[in-house]
Write an enzyme that holds these catalytic residues in place. Structure first.
Site, PDB file in Angstrom:
ATOM      1  CD  GLU A 194      -3.036  -0.911   2.261  1.00 27.76           C
ATOM      2  OE1 GLU A 194      -3.040   0.120   2.958  1.00 27.76           O
ATOM      3  OE2 GLU A 194      -3.911  -1.784   2.373  1.00 27.76           O
ATOM      4  CD  GLU A 376      -3.425  -5.880   4.276  1.00 27.90           C
ATOM      5  OE1 GLU A 376      -4.278  -5.087   4.737  1.00 27.90           O
ATOM      6  OE2 GLU A 376      -2.205  -5.663   4.303  1.00 27.90           O
TER       7      GLU A 376
HETATM    8  C1  FCB Z   1      -4.233  -2.150   5.654  1.00 28.22           C
HETATM    9  C2  FCB Z   1      -2.809  -2.415   6.107  1.00 28.22           C
HETATM   10  C3  FCB Z   1      -2.705  -3.469   7.171  1.00 28.22           C
HETATM   11  C4  FCB Z   1      -3.816  -3.353   8.197  1.00 28.22           C
HETATM   12  C5  FCB Z   1      -5.163  -3.274   7.525  1.00 28.22           C
HETATM   13  C6  FCB Z   1      -6.329  -3.203   8.474  1.00 28.22           C
HETATM   14  O1  FCB Z   1      -4.327  -0.901   5.071  1.00 28.22           O
HETATM   15  O2  FCB Z   1      -2.032  -2.813   5.005  1.00 28.22           O
HETATM   16  O3  FCB Z   1      -1.422  -3.409   7.747  1.00 28.22           O
HETATM   17  O4  FCB Z   1      -3.576  -2.303   9.020  1.00 28.22           O
HETATM   18  O5  FCB Z   1      -5.201  -2.159   6.677  1.00 28.22           O
END
Ligand code: FCB
Length: 470
Positions: A194, A376
């Site tokens: 990110e 994620e």
């Molecule tokens: C994302 C991050 C991760 C975590 C999630 C909830 O943006 O990459 O580390 O904090 O959110």
């Protein structure tokens, strides 16, 4: 899409968590006939995700930008620091045992740059590399494929920050060291996590390390992360055996205007350009969006765009929710707005499974149909405390089922989606929110560090067994 799995009959299976001496009942399993299950393509990778700065303790590593940030009074919502997190560096065998029991096939973790190069560039810390060596072996012994992320936000203090161009080469040098050490056993790699969150939240709104609020710094951080990513990809390809896959992860979110004020539409287009396109366009050879070139031109040097367009083998997508934009008198003319009030909300974000289809199809259509992994997705909830060795988190199961259904729908529509990683394996330290947001499939008591599986872990295990949304 239904969010409700709680009315389905119970299936009385149990898994023995011998490593911890625990016995846990699996959750209710929908009584679908097998043929009705939303099945993923063969070889779909089912994983969980975590990161070093959210789970590892500070012991044995150099100081990081997030240590500095966390030690600043008032920076972290609950006043906690990241000094212990979940002590993953000590307790990983317990976590891996629970995950292996659930049939988790892949673990996306991150390498702590300040553990590898605590004091400066050049020669790495032998003990730091040895830790990841053991960790990778421990995963492989349990049938879990290691998916390391090279950079998940923790910069060693000596390396400065992304306002400076030199950090891009430092990042690539560090990436090559790690690839050279673990590349014999690690087949899948992720360079950045990110970069858009880092640039906008670390350098723009200041809610993340290094806590800056400067438009100029945001654009420097966009470009120097993109550059570091390209340099790291090239350095890793040179260091790795043939056939290894290197991807990179972006938080891709559809951006919509808040409400129906017409000025919010332009704000949404601007935020989409900064949040999504400033990273995706140059990575896929389109250069920077023309509206951003005036702000970026002082940082871009000859040859940079070719380096940045070094194509990854896959794209990692982190998706939680859509983003809503509101026109504002800020440096950027836009701020984050409120989502529609009728959307369900977790303890952190709101719930929009169909946004995942939108994201995956957009990447497929606009960026050369890349191989995609959802690296994620997950849900922070105010879970009840453990009772009789389990945490009853049926709400999480419902949300997870809805997001898995969306992932499946995108795959059916043609997106080359190859796998999904749930965020997160365990509850952990959620950056500026401290320990207040609990995303885990495994509960962690942050005082005793005791681990307790949640019902959702067993639900996920059942999906993995069927390679389907159950
Ligand atoms: C994302 C991050 C991760 C975590 C999630 C909830 O943006 O990459 O580390 O904090 O959110």
């Amino acid at each position: 899409m239904s969010l409700n799995t709680s009315n389905t009959p119970l299936c009385n299976r149990r898994i023995m968590l011998q490593a911890l001496g625990l016995t846990v009942a699996l959750p209710s399993m929908p009584a679908f006939a097998d043929k009705n299950l939303a099945r993923f393509s063969d070889g779909f990778v089912w994983g969980v995700a975590a990161s070093a700065p959210q789970t590892e303790s500070r012991a044995g590593r150099g100081r990081s930008n997030w240590d500095t940030f966390a030690d600043t009074a008032g920076a972290i919502e609950d006043g906690s620091t990241n000094s212990l997190c979940t002590e993953f560096d000590q307790r990983y065998p317990d976590d891996l045992a629970l995950l292996a029991d659930a049939g988790i096939k892949a673990f996306r973790f991150s390498i702590s740059w300040p553990r590898i190069q605590p004091d400066g560039p050049g020669t790495p810390n032998v003990a730091g590399l040895a830790f990841y060596d053991r960790l990778v072996d421990a995963m492989l012994e349990r049938g879990i494929a290691p998916w390391p992320t090279i950079f998940h936000w923790d910069v060693p203090v000596w390396a400065g920050d992304f306002r400076n161009r030199e950090i891009a080469q430092h990042l690539a040098d560090y990436a090559a060291i790690v690839a050279g050490k673990l590349g014999d056993r690690v087949h899948n790699w992720i360079v950045l996590n990110e970069p858009n969150s880092v640039a906008l939240q670390g350098y723009g709104t200041g809610v993340h390390a290094p806590g800056l609020r400067s438009a100029k710094a945001v654009f420097a951080a966009i470009h120097h992360q993109n550059l570091g990513q390209g340099l790291a990809l090239q350095a890793m390809r040179a260091a790795l055996p043939a056939g290894r896959r290197i991807g990179t992860t972006i938080n891709v979110a559809p951006v919509r205007p808040e409400g129906d004020r017409v000025e919010n539409e332009a704000a949404a287009r601007l935020l989409d350009t900064m949040w999504n396109k400033a990273f995706l366009d140059p990575l896929y050879g389109k250069g920077y969006p023309s509206s951003l070139t005036p702000m970026l031109s002082s940082f871009v040097q000859g040859g940079d765009l070719a380096v940045i367009a070094t194509k990854p083998d896959f794209l990692g997508v982190n998706y939680y929710t859509r983003i809503y934009a509101r026109a504002a008198g800020t440096a950027f003319g836009v701020t984050r707005g409120e989502p529609p009030a009728n959307l369900p909300r977790t303890a952190y974000f709101h719930v929009e499974p169909d946004g995942l289809i939108e994201v995956l199809m957009r990447l497929h259509d606009d960026y050369d149909a890349p191989d995609l992994f959802v690296t994620e997705t997950g849900f922070a909830l105010d879970d009840p405390p453990p009772l009789d060795g389990v945490v009853e988190d049926r709400e999480r199961i419902g949300y997870l089922a809805s997001y898995l259904s969306a992932a499946h729908a995108a795959q059916k529509q043609g997106a080359r989606l190859k796998g999904l990683f749930y965020w997160s394996a365990t509850d952990n330290w959620e950056w500026g929110k401290g320990f207040t947001k609990k995303f885990g499939l495994i509960h962690v008591d942050m005082i005793s560090q005791k681990r307790t599986p949640k019902r959702s872990l067993a639900y996920y295990a059942n999906c993995i067994r069927h390679n389907a949304v159950t």
